[in-house]
Design a protein around this motif. Structure first.
Motif, PDB file in Angstrom:
ATOM      1  N   LEU A  74     -32.013 -82.992  11.612  1.00 47.60           N
ATOM      2  CA  LEU A  74     -32.000 -82.867  13.072  1.00 47.60           C
ATOM      3  C   LEU A  74     -33.394 -83.084  13.640  1.00 47.60           C
ATOM      4  O   LEU A  74     -33.560 -83.303  14.821  1.00 47.60           O
ATOM      5  N   LEU A 117     -33.707 -85.968  15.690  1.00 43.88           N
ATOM      6  CA  LEU A 117     -33.369 -85.760  17.096  1.00 43.88           C
ATOM      7  C   LEU A 117     -34.571 -85.226  17.862  1.00 43.88           C
ATOM      8  O   LEU A 117     -34.870 -85.655  18.960  1.00 43.88           O
ATOM      9  N   THR A 132     -36.416 -86.593  21.242  1.00 46.85           N
ATOM     10  CA  THR A 132     -36.670 -85.858  22.490  1.00 46.85           C
ATOM     11  C   THR A 132     -38.084 -86.084  22.985  1.00 46.85           C
ATOM     12  O   THR A 132     -38.355 -86.043  24.174  1.00 46.85           O
ATOM     13  N   TYR A 142     -29.966 -91.718  24.886  1.00 44.97           N
ATOM     14  CA  TYR A 142     -30.349 -90.594  24.045  1.00 44.97           C
ATOM     15  C   TYR A 142     -29.122 -89.757  23.676  1.00 44.97           C
ATOM     16  O   TYR A 142     -28.945 -89.360  22.524  1.00 44.97           O
ATOM     17  N   ALA A 183     -27.856 -89.054  19.946  1.00 45.31           N
ATOM     18  CA  ALA A 183     -27.758 -87.687  19.450  1.00 45.31           C
ATOM     19  C   ALA A 183     -26.344 -87.393  18.962  1.00 45.31           C
ATOM     20  O   ALA A 183     -26.149 -86.808  17.884  1.00 45.31           O
ATOM     21  N   SER A 236     -21.769 -79.227  20.845  1.00 48.82           N
ATOM     22  CA  SER A 236     -22.348 -80.535  21.161  1.00 48.82           C
ATOM     23  C   SER A 236     -21.373 -81.357  22.000  1.00 48.82           C
ATOM     24  O   SER A 236     -21.767 -82.074  22.920  1.00 48.82           O
TER      25      SER A 236
END
Lengths: 247, 247, 247, 247
Positions: free
Chosen positions: C91, C94, C98, C118, C122, C185
């Motif tokens: 992760l 990710l 960001t 994005y 993700a 999510s």
């Protein structure tokens, strides 16, 4: 000049392409739902084949008009995909719908009405096409449980609405890919419904409080004219816009 | 004159229609849930029949008042559907709810409160009616798994919330159509909840920063009055609005 | 000075960390999907071990640079969790996403495009990683029903979209924790899609009504300059800003 | 005077009530999860009984303070429900959370952060309490399939997220009522997440275009002061506000 020719080609081909996509969808629907045999099957395959040639020709013409550059191919991957995968062709019908002139220009309630109509049309086409493809591939798959057109459409609705009872579900790679497409479309439908309602409620929630509303550009232009007028009376006419000299 | 007569008819018929819809719903509920026999069954069928005649008369009166034009029929398809399908009649109760005067005029928090109350009422009526119809048709269907009123209401809630456990699901065309209606209503419920919360949060997020808030129309009107006043003092009174002469 | 050293360390480690996360994900993917044996298995475990040491070293360096304070540990629990649970490492990919500079600075359509890109990235990474972990733990669990990579990815999509057919579902504590993460999510994805569409529709719904639009800061600055200019002509030049004396 | 006494009572009882709700939840959790026997069971029942008496006393005191009017009972149905149904008591913990001072006063990012924290806390409490009640009633039901605490919490999450795999589902009236509550909470969670993101994106999408932003109240107040100042220089000091004389 090639850009001009390309625009002329697209305009000339607009309606024939729409008709070809529709013809392909009718032929594919017939072949999947009615499972025709003999001459009927030949006819369905012939229509699908001819319209496919039509799509290939369109792609090649546009490629040549662009000068055959690789950059054009990279920028038009969707067109290549539509040529390669007959399943995706019918979505062209949606693509044409997006080009509808009204959707681009309207505002406020008119915009919301058009979004609602277009969204509903897109959702129905996706359910129909998704159900059709899934029926086509799942019917022949070992362990597949979607065998009739009614079950396929029902499954597509249950998937689009993200309900997912689990009475029917795809087991093949293609069927599952279609399912993911329907799920994502369902999330988009929820988003469109919510966003349209939000826009309406936010606009409505501001009604009836005129004095507390943001002052408008029209109001401010009127004030600027008032000041301008005042300046003129003082002997030196303003020029209608604020002067930009440093103070 | 026909428009006037039509408005008078609608006003006169407003409450009787509401009562008839309610009577139909009670009779239908009774016949589906309690499965009455003998005289009871006759009574339930009688109430449903009489209210159905009532709906047909209303439709015919309105059709005649409009001059019997086909354009009226085309513009009032929902009314025709309600006459043709007794299942849809009870939704008239919702239609009346929409006509509630308050919903149309309020703004801000009052609007949000009314939307929440109306949305909750509509959702409950849809769950009740959806459960009822599905129980009616699925109970008699081969392979059907919804047999009791409790299971039907539970299934309707699970469908409206787009949860879809799959412990119960419809197998008939009518049951699945009702299910799709409930799913779409569920998406609308999510949209209404989200949009109402959005409107509230967006309004709240702007509080407590008065100097950074958009200037209001009331403020700008005050400024326009200031300038006007100033102009008057310079010997030539303004007329309270900005003059539109070209500068 | 420690803050300066820490910033230098983070800058120097940025790309190596990204590569290490990627290497770990490749090695973990290989070990779960292909289930290598012998030398291959040793290689996969070696890559995972080396990258793990890399993460521990990074954590320790940053802990030391912060002066080893407990408050730093409390404020960086996620970093500790990433060190403790190899599953969460990927992760970090990710996390780096960001930090992409573009996401922070853009506005309007550019912001919405970046959020969409994005968000899609993700969601895909979460589906891939979620499917991988669930396959890893569920395959070995008694009563587990997720046995192949294809089924695991399919299950992850069905969970993220909150469809939940129930053809596959996790039975272990870890698998269910991953599932809850995917569901949350999914709710976030719905939220992002809806919010982005809302922002677009609200902006669009206001187009084409320029006179009714809120007056702009630029307009008001122009008006302030007009008044200033007027004041100067009256003999006493203003200073370009409103004076703050009490009237 | 009764209003004053009632406010004093509520202030005095605030923390004891919070503690009592917490004690009840601990005792109920223990009795459901660990299924204690003998002296342990007596202890759990005693704690639940004592806290229940506590709630009844609070209700009676407040009823008496209000003068025993029926209108008070009608306006406080939730309090009556909490007294009647021990299952709902723990939700009082949520009720107290709502009263947190911060949630009422903040704006912008602070508001969004608090909404996120409160929403997450509420969702976790609902999942925990929902799982607990469902385990309590479903474990004893014929045909029930939720037998362990882990399965109950897993089911509650799957329901709140509106995923609904169907691996577990309630079969009793109480269990299904709890499920409907969780589903509605799930819809609210989706709404809160989306609305919070919308507020953020709409605010962000407007950044970086200062001249095109709505003019602020602060700006307009500065302009009003400029005009006022100008008027003073013309010999007749303004009074700082626009005069309301008809022009």
């Amino acid at each position: 000049m090639s850009g001009e020719g390309s625009a002329r080609w697209e305009q000339a081909i607009h309606w024939p392409m729409l008709l070809a996509s529709f013809a392909w969808l009718v032929a594919y629907s017939w072949s999947v739902i009615a499972v025709p045999v003999g001459a009927d099957r030949t006819l369905a395959l012939a229509v699908m084949g001819v319209t496919w040639v039509f799509f290939v020709v369109d792609y090649v013409v546009r490629l040549v008009q662009s000068g055959g550059h690789l950059s054009w191919v990279r920028g038009h991957l969707w067109e290549l995909l539509v040529v390669a995968l007959p399943m995706l062709r019918a979505l062209r019908l949606l693509q044409f719908m997006t080009l509808a002139p009204g959707l681009r220009r309207s505002a406020g309630t008119a915009l919301r009405t058009r979004i609602a109509i277009y969204g509903a049309g897109a959702a129905l086409l996706l359910v129909y096409l998704g159900g059709l493809i899934v029926l086509d591939v799942e019917r022949r798959a070992p362990g597949g449980n979607i065998d009739t057109f009614g079950d396929a459409i029902w499954w597509a609705f249950v998937t689009l609405a993200t309900v997912g009872y689990g009475d029917f579900y795809p087991v093949t790679m293609i069927g599952r890919t279609v399912a993911v497409g329907l799920m994502l479309s369902g999330i988009a439908v929820v988003g469109v419904v919510t966003a349209t309602l939000s826009s309406w409620i936010i606009e409505r929630a501001a009604l009836g409080r005129d004095d507390d509303e943001p002052s408008t550009r029209g109001q401010l232009r009127a004030v600027a004219r008032q000041i301008d007028d005042l300046a003129r009376r003082l002997g030196e006419p303003g020029d209608g816009t604020a002067e930009k000299e440093d103070a």
